[in-house]
Motif scaffolding. Structure first.
Motif, PDB file in Angstrom:
ATOM      1  N   PHE A  26       0.846  -1.197   0.000  1.00  0.00           N
ATOM      2  CA  PHE A  26       0.000   0.000   0.000  1.00  0.00           C
ATOM      3  C   PHE A  26       0.881   1.246   0.000  1.00  0.00           C
ATOM      4  N   THR A  27       0.454   2.253  -0.750  1.00  0.00           N
ATOM      5  CA  THR A  27       1.139   3.549  -0.679  1.00  0.00           C
ATOM      6  C   THR A  27       0.600   4.295   0.546  1.00  0.00           C
ATOM      7  N   GLU A  28       1.248   5.408   0.893  1.00  0.00           N
ATOM      8  CA  GLU A  28       0.777   6.186   2.042  1.00  0.00           C
ATOM      9  C   GLU A  28      -0.647   6.686   1.815  1.00  0.00           C
ATOM     10  N   ASN A  29      -0.933   7.178   0.615  1.00  0.00           N
ATOM     11  CA  ASN A  29      -2.290   7.665   0.328  1.00  0.00           C
ATOM     12  C   ASN A  29      -3.325   6.547   0.395  1.00  0.00           C
ATOM     13  N   GLN A  30      -2.976   5.356  -0.081  1.00  0.00           N
ATOM     14  CA  GLN A  30      -3.901   4.234   0.004  1.00  0.00           C
ATOM     15  C   GLN A  30      -4.142   3.841   1.455  1.00  0.00           C
ATOM     16  N   ALA A  31      -3.083   3.852   2.270  1.00  0.00           N
ATOM     17  CA  ALA A  31      -3.226   3.523   3.684  1.00  0.00           C
ATOM     18  C   ALA A  31      -4.132   4.544   4.376  1.00  0.00           C
ATOM     19  N   ARG A  32      -3.918   5.822   4.090  1.00  0.00           N
ATOM     20  CA  ARG A  32      -4.782   6.858   4.673  1.00  0.00           C
ATOM     21  C   ARG A  32      -6.242   6.645   4.255  1.00  0.00           C
ATOM     22  N   GLY A  33      -6.443   6.285   3.000  1.00  0.00           N
ATOM     23  CA  GLY A  33      -7.795   6.022   2.511  1.00  0.00           C
ATOM     24  C   GLY A  33      -8.446   4.847   3.223  1.00  0.00           C
ATOM     25  N   ARG A  34      -7.675   3.793   3.488  1.00  0.00           N
ATOM     26  CA  ARG A  34      -8.214   2.627   4.214  1.00  0.00           C
ATOM     27  C   ARG A  34      -8.607   3.019   5.630  1.00  0.00           C
ATOM     28  N   PHE A  35      -7.749   3.826   6.289  1.00  0.00           N
ATOM     29  CA  PHE A  35      -8.086   4.275   7.648  1.00  0.00           C
ATOM     30  C   PHE A  35      -9.359   5.119   7.624  1.00  0.00           C
ATOM     31  N   ALA A  36      -9.461   6.040   6.672  1.00  0.00           N
ATOM     32  CA  ALA A  36     -10.652   6.890   6.570  1.00  0.00           C
ATOM     33  C   ALA A  36     -11.890   6.054   6.278  1.00  0.00           C
ATOM     34  N   LYS A  37     -11.763   5.086   5.383  1.00  0.00           N
ATOM     35  CA  LYS A  37     -12.887   4.215   5.043  1.00  0.00           C
ATOM     36  C   LYS A  37     -13.311   3.373   6.250  1.00  0.00           C
ATOM     37  N   GLY A  38     -12.370   3.090   7.143  1.00  0.00           N
ATOM     38  CA  GLY A  38     -12.657   2.328   8.359  1.00  0.00           C
ATOM     39  C   GLY A  38     -13.273   3.173   9.470  1.00  0.00           C
ATOM     40  N   GLY A  39     -13.468   4.475   9.218  1.00  0.00           N
ATOM     41  CA  GLY A  39     -14.134   5.327  10.193  1.00  0.00           C
ATOM     42  C   GLY A  39     -13.196   6.140  11.072  1.00  0.00           C
ATOM     43  N   TYR A  40     -11.919   6.216  10.724  1.00  0.00           N
ATOM     44  CA  TYR A  40     -10.945   6.974  11.508  1.00  0.00           C
ATOM     45  C   TYR A  40     -10.782   8.367  10.915  1.00  0.00           C
ATOM     46  N   ARG A  46      -8.495   8.869  20.874  1.00  0.00           N
ATOM     47  CA  ARG A  46      -7.292   8.787  20.035  1.00  0.00           C
ATOM     48  C   ARG A  46      -6.725   7.379  20.185  1.00  0.00           C
ATOM     49  N   VAL A  47      -6.452   6.725  19.038  1.00  0.00           N
ATOM     50  CA  VAL A  47      -5.926   5.362  19.031  1.00  0.00           C
ATOM     51  C   VAL A  47      -4.749   5.268  18.079  1.00  0.00           C
ATOM     52  N   THR A  48      -3.903   4.268  18.322  1.00  0.00           N
ATOM     53  CA  THR A  48      -2.838   3.936  17.376  1.00  0.00           C
ATOM     54  C   THR A  48      -3.440   2.968  16.372  1.00  0.00           C
ATOM     55  N   VAL A  49      -3.290   3.264  15.092  1.00  0.00           N
ATOM     56  CA  VAL A  49      -3.848   2.416  14.037  1.00  0.00           C
ATOM     57  C   VAL A  49      -2.723   1.770  13.243  1.00  0.00           C
ATOM     58  N   LEU A  50      -2.944   0.526  12.851  1.00  0.00           N
ATOM     59  CA  LEU A  50      -1.976  -0.218  12.037  1.00  0.00           C
ATOM     60  C   LEU A  50      -2.722  -0.830  10.862  1.00  0.00           C
ATOM     61  N   LEU A  51      -2.080  -0.855   9.709  1.00  0.00           N
ATOM     62  CA  LEU A  51      -2.658  -1.440   8.501  1.00  0.00           C
ATOM     63  C   LEU A  51      -1.695  -2.496   7.981  1.00  0.00           C
ATOM     64  N   ASP A  52      -2.163  -3.757   7.875  1.00  0.00           N
ATOM     65  CA  ASP A  52      -1.290  -4.829   7.386  1.00  0.00           C
ATOM     66  C   ASP A  52      -1.393  -4.950   5.869  1.00  0.00           C
ATOM     67  N   TYR A  53      -0.624  -5.865   5.305  1.00  0.00           N
ATOM     68  CA  TYR A  53      -0.568  -6.005   3.853  1.00  0.00           C
ATOM     69  C   TYR A  53      -1.864  -6.501   3.250  1.00  0.00           C
ATOM     70  N   LYS A  54      -2.747  -7.073   4.049  1.00  0.00           N
ATOM     71  CA  LYS A  54      -4.043  -7.544   3.556  1.00  0.00           C
ATOM     72  C   LYS A  54      -5.099  -6.441   3.562  1.00  0.00           C
ATOM     73  N   GLY A  55      -4.769  -5.299   4.161  1.00  0.00           N
ATOM     74  CA  GLY A  55      -5.740  -4.208   4.254  1.00  0.00           C
ATOM     75  C   GLY A  55      -6.525  -4.225   5.536  1.00  0.00           C
ATOM     76  N   ASN A  56      -6.145  -5.078   6.491  1.00  0.00           N
ATOM     77  CA  ASN A  56      -6.822  -5.165   7.776  1.00  0.00           C
ATOM     78  C   ASN A  56      -6.297  -4.098   8.717  1.00  0.00           C
ATOM     79  N   ILE A  57      -7.193  -3.487   9.486  1.00  0.00           N
ATOM     80  CA  ILE A  57      -6.836  -2.438  10.430  1.00  0.00           C
ATOM     81  C   ILE A  57      -6.826  -3.023  11.836  1.00  0.00           C
ATOM     82  N   THR A  58      -5.776  -2.672  12.589  1.00  0.00           N
ATOM     83  CA  THR A  58      -5.645  -3.075  13.983  1.00  0.00           C
ATOM     84  C   THR A  58      -5.448  -1.817  14.808  1.00  0.00           C
ATOM     85  N   THR A  59      -6.046  -1.768  15.997  1.00  0.00           N
ATOM     86  CA  THR A  59      -5.859  -0.610  16.871  1.00  0.00           C
ATOM     87  C   THR A  59      -5.222  -1.046  18.177  1.00  0.00           C
ATOM     88  N   ARG A  60      -4.552  -0.092  18.789  1.00  0.00           N
ATOM     89  CA  ARG A  60      -3.953  -0.310  20.124  1.00  0.00           C
ATOM     90  C   ARG A  60      -4.365   0.812  21.028  1.00  0.00           C
TER      91      ARG A  60
END
Length: 101
Positions: free
Chosen positions: A50-64, A87-101
């Motif tokens: 994923f590029t940075e813009n794609q990652a940002r888009g995935r986070f936004a699409k996930g409701g962040y 406020r949460v820490t968000v992570l995006l893996d290579y499959k497009g899955n979002i994880t929070t901490r």
């Protein structure tokens, strides 16, 4: 006797094919992938394309919202974002899955 054998064979065949279809219905590898981001317990390890813009888009699409500067480390895009008023820490893996901490 031949009719009974043929009827029994047909019943066994139909029962086995119905079982095979129900096992495929809940496949973990569907033919059509749902593109919506999923929130999971732990990110998958692997090379992230994923590029940075794609990652940002995935986070936004996930409701962040209010996504901070994100960076890629160990194959995961990570940064901080807001989810509602938290406020949460968000992570995006290579499959497009979002994880929070």
């Amino acid at each position: 006797m031949l009719r009974i054998f043929a009827a029994a064979s047909a019943v066994v065949f139909l029962a086995s094919s119905a079982g095979a279809q129900s096992a495929q219905a809940g496949s973990h590898n569907p033919a059509l992938k749902n593109g919506a981001p999923h929130t999971i317990g732990a990110p998958a390890k692997g090379a992230n394309s994923f590029t940075e813009n794609q990652a940002r888009g995935r986070f936004a699409k996930g409701g962040y919202t209010h996504i901070s500067k994100i960076m890629k480390a160990d194959g995961l895009w990570q940064g901080t974002a807001m989810r509602g008023s938290k406020r949460v820490t968000v992570l995006l893996d290579y499959k497009g899955n979002i994880t929070t901490r």
